[in-house]
Enzyme design. Structure first.
Site, mmCIF file in Angstrom:
data_model
loop_
_atom_site.group_PDB
_atom_site.id
_atom_site.type_symbol
_atom_site.label_atom_id
_atom_site.label_comp_id
_atom_site.label_asym_id
_atom_site.label_seq_id
_atom_site.Cartn_x
_atom_site.Cartn_y
_atom_site.Cartn_z
ATOM 1 N N HIS A 1 35.652 44.265 39.617
ATOM 2 C CA HIS A 1 35.723 42.833 39.939
ATOM 3 C C HIS A 1 36.775 42.157 39.070
ATOM 4 O O HIS A 1 37.162 42.686 38.031
ATOM 5 C CB HIS A 1 34.405 42.127 39.570
ATOM 6 C CG HIS A 1 33.176 42.659 40.187
ATOM 7 N ND1 HIS A 1 32.565 42.044 41.257
ATOM 8 C CD2 HIS A 1 32.394 43.732 39.872
ATOM 9 C CE1 HIS A 1 31.455 42.723 41.580
ATOM 10 N NE2 HIS A 1 31.337 43.741 40.756
ATOM 11 N N TYR A 2 37.197 40.946 39.459
ATOM 12 C CA TYR A 2 37.780 40.032 38.479
ATOM 13 C C TYR A 2 36.808 38.885 38.271
ATOM 14 O O TYR A 2 35.961 38.610 39.140
ATOM 15 C CB TYR A 2 39.186 39.564 38.842
ATOM 16 C CG TYR A 2 39.398 38.707 40.078
ATOM 17 C CD1 TYR A 2 38.617 37.590 40.379
ATOM 18 C CD2 TYR A 2 40.461 38.985 40.935
ATOM 19 C CE1 TYR A 2 38.859 36.810 41.487
ATOM 20 C CE2 TYR A 2 40.723 38.199 42.045
ATOM 21 C CZ TYR A 2 39.913 37.116 42.318
ATOM 22 O OH TYR A 2 40.152 36.339 43.414
ATOM 23 N N THR A 3 36.918 38.230 37.105
ATOM 24 C CA THR A 3 35.956 37.177 36.786
ATOM 25 C C THR A 3 36.195 35.908 37.613
ATOM 26 O O THR A 3 35.250 35.188 37.919
ATOM 27 C CB THR A 3 36.021 36.819 35.292
ATOM 28 O OG1 THR A 3 37.392 36.561 34.950
ATOM 29 C CG2 THR A 3 35.479 37.955 34.435
ATOM 30 N N GLU B 1 33.660 43.851 35.190
ATOM 31 C CA GLU B 1 34.419 42.617 35.414
ATOM 32 C C GLU B 1 35.693 42.638 34.571
ATOM 33 O O GLU B 1 35.635 42.848 33.356
ATOM 34 C CB GLU B 1 33.589 41.392 34.982
ATOM 35 C CG GLU B 1 32.391 41.092 35.861
ATOM 36 C CD GLU B 1 32.752 40.241 37.079
ATOM 37 O OE1 GLU B 1 33.925 39.849 37.241
ATOM 38 O OE2 GLU B 1 31.829 39.982 37.868
ATOM 39 N N HIS C 1 35.122 45.022 44.710
ATOM 40 C CA HIS C 1 34.100 44.121 45.253
ATOM 41 C C HIS C 1 34.449 43.758 46.701
ATOM 42 O O HIS C 1 33.584 43.683 47.573
ATOM 43 C CB HIS C 1 34.002 42.864 44.375
ATOM 44 C CG HIS C 1 32.757 42.072 44.606
ATOM 45 N ND1 HIS C 1 32.553 40.833 44.063
ATOM 46 C CD2 HIS C 1 31.637 42.346 45.331
ATOM 47 C CE1 HIS C 1 31.372 40.374 44.459
ATOM 48 N NE2 HIS C 1 30.798 41.274 45.224
ATOM 49 N N ASP D 1 38.211 40.161 45.251
ATOM 50 C CA ASP D 1 38.469 40.752 43.940
ATOM 51 C C ASP D 1 38.261 42.266 43.915
ATOM 52 O O ASP D 1 37.471 42.769 44.698
ATOM 53 C CB ASP D 1 37.599 40.051 42.869
ATOM 54 C CG ASP D 1 36.091 40.224 43.065
ATOM 55 O OD1 ASP D 1 35.607 40.034 44.189
ATOM 56 O OD2 ASP D 1 35.405 40.557 42.080
HETATM 57 ZN ZN ZN Z 1 33.318 40.313 42.193
#
Ligand code: ZN
Length: 233
Positions: A26-28, A91, A133, A143
């Site tokens: 993921h990215y935040t 993340e 994600h 993301d």
């Molecule tokens: Zn995510």
């Protein structure tokens, strides 16, 4: 590599055998690392991940790998709808498409490689189980996005990155395209038409396997890569 602990209360028990089959990246999507860590540890937010990696490579451990963290939300992959139950979530700190999406720095990528190798050594996660994600929630999520270097991960032995120079029998009809995307694992409609839901799945595929152009259009290169990945999984 710097590793720190910041226990999050946002987890529950894995059901059944508790076996981990997927690694979800993921990215935040928030302005700062601090803001993201606060949210992932806030009981009211009801979200978390097992790890968070800052731009400088600092790794925060938020949830024990044996527990079920709450990172994927409503999601699907290869028949499974409880992605949280069978995955580890990581993340990457990045403002994301909403707040100024930018490249993932070298120190962050190097830390991710080390952490991912470590995770893959401890769980039986196949290459096809290392996912974005956006792969497991293509209608809602983008993301970690098209700036994430999946080819580099593949070269490091993390995830699937087949040789796209191979020959392949490309899907020629929309129906065949949808069948191939479902064979890979995506939650893709079987309508036979290029509806919005199908375009979102194509865009998710492109973000992962054809990041130069993520427009949701099934052009020749996209169809070629879908055929190669469908054969490799
Ligand atoms: Zn995510």
């Amino acid at each position: 590599m710097k590793r720190r602990d910041r226990p999050s209360p946002n987890f529950d028990a894995r059901q059944g055998s508790g076996a981990v089959e997927m690694l979800i990246l993921h990215y935040t999507g928030m302005r700062t690392a601090g803001e993201a860590i606060e949210r992932l540890c806030n009981p009211a937010a009801k979200v978390s991940a097992h790890y968070l990696i800052e731009e400088d490579g600092t790794i925060w451990r938020l949830v024990d790998e044996a527990k079920r963290a709450w990172h994927a939300g409503v999601s699907f992959w290869r028949g499974c709808r409880d992605i949280n139950g069978v995955s580890i979530g990581v993340e990457l700190v990045n403002p994301g498409h909403e707040f100024g999406y930018c490249a993932f720095p070298e120190a962050q990528m190097a830390a991710l490689e080390t952490l991912a190798r470590d995770i893959l050594a401890r769980h039986s996660i196949p290459p096809r189980g290392v996912l974005a994600h956006s792969d497991v929630a293509p209608q809602r999520k983008q993301d970690p996005g098209e700036l994430f270097d999946w080819a580099r991960m593949g070269r490091a032995g993390i995830g699937l990155w087949p040789d796209f120079a191979q020959q392949a029998a490309e899907p020629q009809t929309t129906e065949a395209l949808q069948t191939a995307l479902r064979a890979i694992g995506y939650d893709c409609p079987d309508t036979g038409t290029l509806d919005n839901a199908t375009r979102a799945v194509i865009a998710a595929f492109q973000r992962h396997f054809r990041p130069a152009l993520c427009d949701g259009e099934a052009d020749a290169e996209t169809r070629h890569r879908i055929a190669i990945v469908a054969r490799a999984v």
